[in-house]
Design a protein around this motif. Structure first.
Motif, PDB file in Angstrom:
ATOM      1  N   SER A  50       0.857  -1.189   0.000  1.00 58.99           N
ATOM      2  CA  SER A  50       0.000   0.000   0.000  1.00 58.99           C
ATOM      3  C   SER A  50       0.889   1.233   0.000  1.00 58.99           C
ATOM      4  O   SER A  50       1.946   1.232   0.640  1.00 58.99           O
ATOM      5  CB  SER A  50      -0.883   0.014   1.250  1.00 58.99           C
ATOM      6  N   THR A  51       0.435   2.272  -0.661  1.00 56.48           N
ATOM      7  CA  THR A  51       1.056   3.597  -0.515  1.00 56.48           C
ATOM      8  C   THR A  51       0.081   4.536   0.182  1.00 56.48           C
ATOM      9  O   THR A  51       0.343   5.055   1.270  1.00 56.48           O
ATOM     10  CB  THR A  51       1.460   4.159  -1.895  1.00 56.48           C
ATOM     11  N   ARG A  52      -1.074   4.768  -0.467  1.00 58.47           N
ATOM     12  CA  ARG A  52      -2.031   5.764   0.018  1.00 58.47           C
ATOM     13  C   ARG A  52      -2.615   5.401   1.385  1.00 58.47           C
ATOM     14  O   ARG A  52      -2.628   6.226   2.314  1.00 58.47           O
ATOM     15  CB  ARG A  52      -3.204   5.897  -0.977  1.00 58.47           C
ATOM     16  N   THR A  53      -3.121   4.188   1.507  1.00 59.03           N
ATOM     17  CA  THR A  53      -3.889   3.842   2.706  1.00 59.03           C
ATOM     18  C   THR A  53      -2.977   3.814   3.931  1.00 59.03           C
ATOM     19  O   THR A  53      -3.298   4.393   4.977  1.00 59.03           O
ATOM     20  CB  THR A  53      -4.585   2.485   2.511  1.00 59.03           C
ATOM     21  N   ARG A 102      -4.493  -4.619   6.539  1.00 65.53           N
ATOM     22  CA  ARG A 102      -4.769  -5.006   5.141  1.00 65.53           C
ATOM     23  C   ARG A 102      -4.332  -6.444   4.964  1.00 65.53           C
ATOM     24  O   ARG A 102      -3.244  -6.836   5.398  1.00 65.53           O
ATOM     25  CB  ARG A 102      -4.029  -4.102   4.161  1.00 65.53           C
ATOM     26  N   HIS A 132     -13.208  -2.087   1.594  1.00 65.29           N
ATOM     27  CA  HIS A 132     -12.159  -1.082   1.833  1.00 65.29           C
ATOM     28  C   HIS A 132     -12.906   0.160   2.350  1.00 65.29           C
ATOM     29  O   HIS A 132     -13.080   1.146   1.643  1.00 65.29           O
ATOM     30  CB  HIS A 132     -11.419  -0.804   0.526  1.00 65.29           C
ATOM     31  N   GLN A 135     -11.731   3.805   2.082  1.00 61.84           N
ATOM     32  CA  GLN A 135     -11.719   4.278   0.692  1.00 61.84           C
ATOM     33  C   GLN A 135     -13.143   4.693   0.293  1.00 61.84           C
ATOM     34  O   GLN A 135     -13.343   5.736  -0.340  1.00 61.84           O
ATOM     35  CB  GLN A 135     -11.201   3.195  -0.248  1.00 61.84           C
ATOM     36  N   PRO A 262      -9.289   5.257  -7.338  1.00 63.62           N
ATOM     37  CA  PRO A 262      -8.707   5.053  -6.003  1.00 63.62           C
ATOM     38  C   PRO A 262      -7.184   4.982  -6.012  1.00 63.62           C
ATOM     39  O   PRO A 262      -6.551   5.132  -4.960  1.00 63.62           O
ATOM     40  CB  PRO A 262      -9.307   3.715  -5.562  1.00 63.62           C
ATOM     41  N   GLY A 263      -6.604   4.741  -7.212  1.00 60.88           N
ATOM     42  CA  GLY A 263      -5.163   4.536  -7.282  1.00 60.88           C
ATOM     43  C   GLY A 263      -4.778   3.171  -6.739  1.00 60.88           C
ATOM     44  O   GLY A 263      -5.541   2.575  -5.993  1.00 60.88           O
TER      45      GLY A 263
HETATM   46  N1   CP Z   1      -6.482   3.169  -2.866  1.00 57.59           N
HETATM   47  C1   CP Z   1      -5.619   2.357  -2.239  1.00 57.59           C
HETATM   48  O1   CP Z   1      -6.007   1.507  -1.443  1.00 57.59           O
HETATM   49  O2   CP Z   1      -4.296   2.593  -2.537  1.00 57.59           O
HETATM   50  P1   CP Z   1      -3.073   1.858  -1.844  1.00 57.59           P
HETATM   51  O3   CP Z   1      -3.102   0.415  -2.282  1.00 57.59           O
HETATM   52  O4   CP Z   1      -1.852   2.592  -2.337  1.00 57.59           O
HETATM   53  O5   CP Z   1      -3.239   1.965  -0.361  1.00 57.59           O
END
Ligand code: CP
Length: 304
Positions: A50-53, A102, A132, A135, A262-263
């Motif tokens: 993961s980056t964002r979460t 996660r 999620h 999100q 969501p990326g």
């Molecule tokens: N949207 C999302 O869950 O991105 P990550 O996998 O980077 O957390």
């Protein structure tokens, strides 16, 4: 709430209260909120990348004054065979009050919540294809900021690999709870859910151009590239031709339509650069909203 595992069944009022609190954190961006979780310890327990979460949960917890522990699966004793349950119990014994988890398996976070001590909070940061929830909440906050709090006239289109998407499921739960006027879903048949109720009440189509007509918000999903290996998608070129969001396609939506993703994005596959970086894109606004939404959720679960 002791845990946040899913948005399925979450009452509209609870969702609205979390969004209101998140918006208050947005409006009050320079305030010092560190007393809210001072003395509380939170661990980000990610068994998938993961980056964002992960980073926005860390940022949110820091802004609330919590101590933050970051578990790195690749350098942890899970590589020696330690189970997720034993990992959780081990870190919990160090005095951690909340876990942001996660995991690749459906239901894994709920199972860990069963194993946790009373009073320990678990927050689902994505489990399998199930949910999620943060999100979903940050997507709703982003839509609300752009289109207003009354979703009853909002026409939303979700595009892509809905079958394997926990984001789509959480978005669908939240959109229904908030009374979205119309929800359309578009994707190749191979990437749409079987008849399991996921798409109840949605208009489903494989015709992306027609689906865009009059739409207020387009929520694109990441094409999970392993689906090609599974034979569910013929080629990236075919996918882009049929389900890629181009500038030309976006013109079919309402003139003030907004675009979410969501990326991480597959640029040039499900979304073109001109759209992702264009004036109708809210993709970085979604990222920004991840912090106040996660602050609101952490406060709701862990403030004493
Ligand atoms: N949207 C999302 O869950 O991105 P990550 O996998 O980077 O957390």
């Amino acid at each position: 709430m002791q845990h946040l595992l899913t948005l399925e069944g979450m009452p509209r009022d609870t969702i609205v209260a979390l969004l209101d609190r998140a918006q208050a954190f947005v409006d009050d961006a320079d305030a010092d909120h560190r007393s809210i979780l001072a003395g509380r310890a939170i661990c980000t327990l990610f068994f998938e990348p993961s980056t964002r979460t992960r980073l926005s949960f860390q940022r949110a917890a820091q802004r609330l004054g919590a101590d933050v522990l970051n578990f790195d699966a690749a350098t942890s004793s899970t590589t020696k065979g330690e189970t997720a349950r034993d990992t959780l119990k081990t870190i919990e014994a160090m005095g951690v009050h909340g876990f942001v988890v996660r995991h690749a398996e459906n239901g894994a976070v709920a199972a860990l919540a069963q194993a946790a001590n009373p009073g320990t909070a678990l927050l689902n940061a994505g489990d399998g294809r199930s949910a999620h929830p943060t999100q979903g909440l940050l997507d709703m906050l982003t839509l609300r900021q752009a289109k207003g709090a009354d979703f009853s006239k909002l026409k939303v289109l979700i595009v892509g690999d809905v079958r394997h998407s926990r984001v789509a499921r959480s978005d669908l739960h939240a959109l229904r709870a908030l009374g979205a006027g119309e929800i359309r879903v578009c994707g190749p048949k191979s990437l749409l859910p079987e008849d399991d109720g996921t798409l109840a009440g949605c208009t489903v189509t494989q015709d992306f151009d027609a689906a865009l007509d009059g739409i207020d918000a387009v929520m694109m999903l990441r094409l999970q590239r392993e689906r090609m290996a599974e034979g569910l998608v013929a080629s990236l070129d075919d996918y882009r031709r049929d389900f890629g969001l181009t500038i030309a396609r976006l013109k079919r939506a309402s003139g003030d339509a907004v675009v979410l993703h969501p990326g991480p994005m597959n640029r040039g596959v499900e979304i073109d650069d001109e759209v992702a970086d264009g004036p109708q894109s809210l993709i970085l606004r979604q990222v920004a909203n991840g912090v106040p939404v996660r602050m609101a959720v952490l406060e709701a679960l862990l403030h004493v």
